[in-house]
Design an enzyme around this catalytic site. Structure first.
Site, PDB file in Angstrom:
ATOM      1  CE1 TYR A 114      -3.276   2.742   0.275  1.00 45.67           C
ATOM      2  CE2 TYR A 114      -2.948   3.081   2.685  1.00 45.67           C
ATOM      3  CZ  TYR A 114      -3.530   3.430   1.593  1.00 45.67           C
ATOM      4  OH  TYR A 114      -4.217   4.586   1.600  1.00 45.67           O
TER       5      TYR A 114
ATOM      6  CG  ASP B 209      -3.553   1.912  -3.840  1.00 45.21           C
ATOM      7  OD1 ASP B 209      -3.201   2.571  -4.750  1.00 45.21           O
ATOM      8  OD2 ASP B 209      -4.485   2.540  -2.787  1.00 45.21           O
TER       9      ASP B 209
ATOM     10  CG  HIS C 124      -9.018   1.110  -4.387  1.00 45.14           C
ATOM     11  ND1 HIS C 124      -7.756   1.633  -5.002  1.00 45.14           N
ATOM     12  CD2 HIS C 124      -9.201   2.331  -3.534  1.00 45.14           C
ATOM     13  CE1 HIS C 124      -7.240   2.605  -4.487  1.00 45.14           C
ATOM     14  NE2 HIS C 124      -7.973   2.992  -3.499  1.00 45.14           N
TER      15      HIS C 124
END
Length: 394
Positions: A185, A236, A367
């Site tokens: 992330y 991500d 998302h």
């Protein structure tokens, strides 16, 4: 780990159990990734508001659940499911245990694959304090038979305390591959201050920290490659690489986003990474004219890792997005900031890659999930021949 508690008999519902490929002859290795924007809704066992239909599995299920176990079942028990932005307070043992239970077999799917979980939650008391310390955090869900047969260890990285990285290191797969698989992330670059995690002293901005993390991750990957690992980075990454990856436009303001993008491109792909001769794909690479001194970026970042963006490699012309702003109607403002990227030596194994870009699969997040499959069932000779042919045509 705690065992799941079955519902009372009157509420039990029998479902068909999907079979999974036996690992003694592992062929298609599948990884899914999803920024869930908070784990709590996915720990429920009976929410019917989301996941009524699946882009991969069109057969409707009247009582599909917004649960992790249901996601795994629906997508045929993949080897890995990575979650980002789980937002678990590191001291919240009850939620951590509930997460562990949420992926275990229950009365409805007895005999289906079991899973084990690992989390990396923030310990940075200066940069991860918001929302009752329920910020950031990543979690890796690993099919237990894959874990027991192939996983050597799961670890954190020592240069991040915000709960942004988990690394799976495997034993050789089919006697030829060792994988280092990162659940990431990435830092979102902003002008907000970044504080030294030891002293609390402001030492830059979140943009500065983002660039530093690019450098640290690149260095981590190089060390692993020297030890014989092939690299997979999934999650991500908070970067939209190309014009084709942003709708209606690629983000260029503030200007620092262009610099962040150029830095990411130079470190992980290089500026001459066009995987195909297609002019639109080439034009949609990082715009060098957007960077004040591109040669300085290349010099500072050193040689690129030369990785492969799985989705863009297999779908050079296709527009596809993973982040959909909740402030706008679905599809009106979106970016492809979640990716699965792999070492170039894994390119011959790459079988498919995509995203489950529907409101149903997005569920309560902003998302959507993405996935990639690697085919380890081919012979080594076939793969080497395919890789040689690929290099000739580049």
């Amino acid at each position: 780990m705690s065992r799941t508690v079955s519902p009372p008999p009157s509420k039990r519902r029998k479902t068909s159990v999907s079979s999974a490929a036996p690992l003694e002859d592992l062929q298609l290795f599948r990884i899914y990734s999803h920024n869930v924007n908070g784990i709590q809704p996915y720990l429920q066992r009976s929410i019917t508001s989301f996941f009524q239909y699946s882009a991969h599995n069109p057969e409707p299920r009247a009582h599909a659940h917004a649960s992790l176990r249901d996601f795994l079942r629906r997508h045929h028990w993949p080897e890995l499911l990575f979650l980002q932005e789980v937002k678990i307070n590191p001291d919240d043992i009850a939620t951590i245990r509930a997460f562990e239970r949420s992926v275990r077999p229950n009365i409805d799917d007895a005999g289906a694959p079991d899973y084990v979980t690992f989390t990396c939650l923030p310990s940075d008391k200066f940069n991860a304090r918001g929302f009752g310390r329920k910020v950031y955090g990543v979690a890796s869900i690993i099919r237990k038979d894959f874990h027991d047969q192939y996983v050597e260890r799961v670890r954190h990285v020592d240069w991040d305390l915000e709960g942004r990285f988990l690394v799976i290191e495997t034993k050789p797969i089919r006697n030829i591959l060792r994988l280092a698989i990162f659940n990431v992330y990435a830092v979102n670059g902003t002008d907000n201050p970044y504080k030294d995690p030891m002293t609390g002293e402001v030492c830059g901005t979140r943009h500065d920290r983002k660039l530093k993390v690019h450098s640290l991750l690149q260095s981590e990957c190089r060390k692993l490659e020297r030890r014989g690992f092939r690299i997979i980075i999934a999650g991500d990454l908070n970067i939209a690489r190309h014009r084709i990856d942003g709708h209606p436009n690629l983000r260029t303001f503030p200007y620092q986003h262009c610099l962040n993008r150029a830095d990411f491109e130079a470190r992980f792909f290089g500026h001459s990474i066009a995987e195909h001769s297609d002019t639109e794909t080439t034009r949609s690479q990082v715009d060098i004219k957007d960077v004040s001194n591109p040669s300085a970026v290349i010099e500072e970042t050193g040689s690129s890792l030369g990785m492969v963006d799985t989705f863009r490699y297999l779908h050079p012309h296709q527009k596809g997005y993973t982040y959909y702003s909740r402030a706008r109607p679905f599809g009106e403002s979106c970016d492809r900031v979640d990716m699965i990227i792999v070492s170039s030596s894994l390119k011959p194994y790459l079988r498919d890659a995509g995203m489950l870009a529907t409101p149903a699969e997005r569920g309560p997040s902003d998302h959507v999930p993405l996935y990639a499959g690697l085919d380890f069932g081919r012979s080594l000779e076939w793969l080497m021949r395919k890789h040689s042919q690929s290099n000739i045509h580049q």
